[in-house]
Design a protein around this motif. Structure first.
Motif, PDB file in Angstrom:
ATOM      1  N   GLU A 177      -2.941 -10.067   6.769  1.00 51.14           N
ATOM      2  CA  GLU A 177      -2.485  -9.219   5.715  1.00 51.14           C
ATOM      3  C   GLU A 177      -2.640  -7.649   6.051  1.00 51.14           C
ATOM      4  O   GLU A 177      -1.659  -6.874   5.764  1.00 51.14           O
ATOM      5  N   ALA A 178      -3.716  -7.335   6.712  1.00 46.60           N
ATOM      6  CA  ALA A 178      -3.748  -5.830   7.115  1.00 46.60           C
ATOM      7  C   ALA A 178      -2.891  -5.690   8.292  1.00 46.60           C
ATOM      8  O   ALA A 178      -2.320  -4.498   8.326  1.00 46.60           O
ATOM      9  N   ARG A 179      -2.512  -6.539   9.187  1.00 48.27           N
ATOM     10  CA  ARG A 179      -1.602  -6.370  10.026  1.00 48.27           C
ATOM     11  C   ARG A 179      -0.068  -6.310   9.480  1.00 48.27           C
ATOM     12  O   ARG A 179       0.620  -5.347   9.692  1.00 48.27           O
ATOM     13  N   HIS A 180       0.190  -7.088   8.246  1.00 49.02           N
ATOM     14  CA  HIS A 180       1.387  -6.877   7.549  1.00 49.02           C
ATOM     15  C   HIS A 180       1.524  -5.677   6.991  1.00 49.02           C
ATOM     16  O   HIS A 180       2.512  -4.829   7.044  1.00 49.02           O
ATOM     17  N   ALA A 181       0.532  -5.214   6.140  1.00 48.31           N
ATOM     18  CA  ALA A 181       0.518  -4.003   5.396  1.00 48.31           C
ATOM     19  C   ALA A 181       0.561  -2.746   6.465  1.00 48.31           C
ATOM     20  O   ALA A 181       1.369  -1.654   6.293  1.00 48.31           O
ATOM     21  N   GLY A 182      -0.076  -2.780   7.344  1.00 46.11           N
ATOM     22  CA  GLY A 182      -0.057  -1.679   8.539  1.00 46.11           C
ATOM     23  C   GLY A 182       1.336  -1.644   9.097  1.00 46.11           C
ATOM     24  O   GLY A 182       2.052  -0.457   9.509  1.00 46.11           O
ATOM     25  N   PHE A 183       2.179  -2.697   9.331  1.00 48.50           N
ATOM     26  CA  PHE A 183       3.333  -2.613   9.997  1.00 48.50           C
ATOM     27  C   PHE A 183       4.276  -2.047   8.993  1.00 48.50           C
ATOM     28  O   PHE A 183       5.049  -1.144   9.170  1.00 48.50           O
ATOM     29  N   LEU A 184       4.092  -2.180   7.742  1.00 46.84           N
ATOM     30  CA  LEU A 184       5.259  -1.936   6.496  1.00 46.84           C
ATOM     31  C   LEU A 184       4.678  -0.136   6.374  1.00 46.84           C
ATOM     32  O   LEU A 184       5.663   0.525   6.325  1.00 46.84           O
ATOM     33  N   ASN A 185       3.226  -0.068   6.768  1.00 44.28           N
ATOM     34  CA  ASN A 185       3.220   1.558   6.458  1.00 44.28           C
ATOM     35  C   ASN A 185       3.697   2.277   7.561  1.00 44.28           C
ATOM     36  O   ASN A 185       4.215   3.438   7.498  1.00 44.28           O
ATOM     37  N   LYS A 186       3.696   1.703   8.791  1.00 41.99           N
ATOM     38  CA  LYS A 186       4.374   2.413   9.945  1.00 41.99           C
ATOM     39  C   LYS A 186       5.885   2.402   9.693  1.00 41.99           C
ATOM     40  O   LYS A 186       6.452   3.464  10.312  1.00 41.99           O
ATOM     41  N   GLY A 187       6.449   1.583   8.979  1.00 43.11           N
ATOM     42  CA  GLY A 187       7.732   1.629   8.571  1.00 43.11           C
ATOM     43  C   GLY A 187       8.096   2.796   7.507  1.00 43.11           C
ATOM     44  O   GLY A 187       8.967   3.667   7.799  1.00 43.11           O
ATOM     45  N   LEU A 188       7.176   3.151   6.642  1.00 40.74           N
ATOM     46  CA  LEU A 188       7.247   4.312   5.890  1.00 40.74           C
ATOM     47  C   LEU A 188       7.401   5.700   6.777  1.00 40.74           C
ATOM     48  O   LEU A 188       7.745   6.413   6.473  1.00 40.74           O
ATOM     49  N   SER A 189       6.376   5.471   7.833  1.00 39.16           N
ATOM     50  CA  SER A 189       6.545   6.898   8.550  1.00 39.16           C
ATOM     51  C   SER A 189       7.782   7.089   9.241  1.00 39.16           C
ATOM     52  O   SER A 189       8.298   8.221   9.610  1.00 39.16           O
ATOM     53  N   ASP A 190       8.805   6.106   9.298  1.00 37.47           N
ATOM     54  CA  ASP A 190       9.942   6.093  10.006  1.00 37.47           C
ATOM     55  C   ASP A 190      10.814   7.035   8.880  1.00 37.47           C
ATOM     56  O   ASP A 190      11.779   7.803   8.839  1.00 37.47           O
ATOM     57  N   PHE A 191      10.396   7.092   7.479  1.00 40.42           N
ATOM     58  CA  PHE A 191      10.924   7.940   6.230  1.00 40.42           C
ATOM     59  C   PHE A 191       9.998   9.070   6.083  1.00 40.42           C
ATOM     60  O   PHE A 191      10.109   9.481   5.005  1.00 40.42           O
ATOM     61  N   ASN A 192       9.170   9.650   6.880  1.00 42.79           N
ATOM     62  CA  ASN A 192       8.417  10.574   6.732  1.00 42.79           C
ATOM     63  C   ASN A 192       7.463  10.370   5.692  1.00 42.79           C
ATOM     64  O   ASN A 192       7.251  11.444   4.957  1.00 42.79           O
ATOM     65  N   LEU A 193       6.893   9.252   5.460  1.00 38.57           N
ATOM     66  CA  LEU A 193       5.884   9.188   4.448  1.00 38.57           C
ATOM     67  C   LEU A 193       4.707   8.153   4.851  1.00 38.57           C
ATOM     68  O   LEU A 193       4.957   7.486   6.038  1.00 38.57           O
ATOM     69  N   ALA A 194       3.758   7.958   3.949  1.00 32.52           N
ATOM     70  CA  ALA A 194       2.496   7.029   4.351  1.00 32.52           C
ATOM     71  C   ALA A 194       2.035   6.862   3.393  1.00 32.52           C
ATOM     72  O   ALA A 194       1.567   7.709   2.309  1.00 32.52           O
ATOM     73  N   LEU A 195       1.522   5.466   2.863  1.00 27.28           N
ATOM     74  CA  LEU A 195       0.759   5.276   1.805  1.00 27.28           C
ATOM     75  C   LEU A 195      -0.739   5.663   2.163  1.00 27.28           C
ATOM     76  O   LEU A 195      -1.122   5.084   3.309  1.00 27.28           O
ATOM     77  N   ASP A 196      -1.571   6.066   1.091  1.00 29.50           N
ATOM     78  CA  ASP A 196      -2.696   6.381   1.535  1.00 29.50           C
ATOM     79  C   ASP A 196      -3.543   4.987   1.219  1.00 29.50           C
ATOM     80  O   ASP A 196      -4.183   5.106   0.024  1.00 29.50           O
TER      81      ASP A 196
END
Ligand SMILES: [Fe+2]
Ligand SMILES: [Fe+2]
Length: 365
Positions: A177-196
């Motif tokens: 699950e950490a891997r999945h969450a991390g991959f999605l958060n990296k996806g957010l970085s493509d949109f210049n965002l990051a979940l803290d």
């Protein structure tokens, strides 16, 4: 966990602040429904004209947590320890858990979640409402996966002494699950965002469920997650013109993680027949199924732009997922679930039609 704990409609009476690791009894009770905010860094606007070298994570935006926002969960860890004590519970099939542990140790997706330049290019091409709804999809999915990580990690920690095999499986699921969450958060970085995520861990409220409800909820969430991911993957494979962002190409292997998680919960449920077999348990499990399905349906109906953006009909997609979860659930749950399906279509449609009607009434001057 993927659709992970789509249970907000259940609105359990107690919420907690703090880390999932605290025993429920040690945590302060809070009234349900009170608004919470969580922090998202930077902005979901179209690609910024950033100066070279400027950080991607700029500024802060606060996002309201609504009734249907994915939640974080905690449980009675002392009761969990009793349930997984082989001396107390003779139903525990240690051979089955040993076999499952070997599966998890194999770590089939160890090298699966590797990004490439396609991600950023696809994100930069996405504009307007689809971009906004896409960002929301990534945020919600990341929060849901992270919710699974926190719960499984704590269960792994708390069950170590009582049942090391079950504890290790929980720890390995938290790895996934950490891997999945991390991959999605990296996806957010493509949109210049990051979940803290560190901030979320500390600041969000935790919803308390007794172990029995954790089992129903996680089992269903994992199986629903599997069917959502595989359905989207197969649809986009057949209709590549809707492949707007490469994350969906990863769903085929990704959903196998969710399926394995679901199989583990199926084994846990089998070892706790008291949660399935008496009339109260049957009513509760049906209630949970219905709540999970309704929440998923209402969530998705609010986001038809996302599903239409990838070429899916939202209601058909949801009904397909619900029917497949029923079809493939363990026999014990299957009988409970299948009874619901026939009436579910009309129930869900009436929920949504009523909501739409109420909404249009509110808009009338
Ligand atoms: Fe999962
Ligand atoms: Fe997951």
């Amino acid at each position: 966990m993927a659709s992970a704990m789509e249970l907000s409609l259940l609105n359990p009476t107690v919420h907690h602040h703090g880390i999932a690791g605290k025993a429920a009894s040690q945590l302060p009770a809070r009234r349900a429904f009170s608004a919470v905010r969580f922090r998202v860094r930077a902005s979901a606007a179209a690609p910024p004209a950033a100066k070279p070298g400027s950080p991607k994570k700029r500024g802060k935006t606060e996002v309201n947590e609504s009734l249907l926002t994915p939640r974080f969960y905690t449980t009675d860890f002392d009761e969990m320890e009793q349930l997984f004590n082989a001396e107390i519970n003779k139903q525990l099939n240690q051979d089955e858990f040993d076999a499952l542990l070997q599966e998890f140790k194999t770590d089939y997706n160890q090298t699966h979640f590797i990004r490439n330049p396609e991600f950023k290019e696809a994100a930069d091409k996405m504009q307007g409402p689809l971009r906004q709804i896409f960002v929301e999809f990534l945020e919600r999915s990341c929060t849901a996966e992270f919710s699974g990580f926190l719960l499984y990690k704590e269960l792994g920690r708390r069950l170590k002494k009582t049942n090391p095999v079950v504890a290790e499986i929980f720890s390995l699921m938290s790895r996934d699950e950490a891997r999945h969450a991390g991959f999605l958060n990296k996806g957010l970085s493509d949109f210049n965002l990051a979940l803290d995520l560190g901030f979320l861990t500390k600041a969000r409220k935790y919803t308390f469920f007794k172990p029995k409800f954790i089992f129903y909820a996680t089992y269903l969430s994992e199986k629903i997650g599997y069917w959502r991911y595989i359905t989207i993957f197969r649809h986009l494979k057949a209709n590549p013109e809707y492949q707007v962002y490469p994350i969906f190409k990863y769903f085929e292997n990704w959903c196998q993680d969710e399926n394995r998680h679901g199989d583990f919960f199926s084994a846990l449920l089998k070892a706790q027949p008291q949660f399935l077999n008496d009339w109260k348990a049957k009513l509760w499990s049906r209630f949970f199924c219905l709540s999970v399905y309704v929440t998923m349906y209402l969530n998705d109906c609010q986001r038809t732009a996302f599903y239409e953006g990838i070429g899916l009909n939202t209601k058909e997609f949801d009904m397909h997922v619900i029917i497949e979860v029923n079809r493939t659930s363990t026999p014990c749950l299957y009988h409970e679930l299948c009874v619901l399906v026939a009436s579910l279509c009309s129930v869900l449609d009436s929920f949504w039609t009523t909501a739409e009607h109420d909404n249009s009434d509110n808009c009338t001057p």
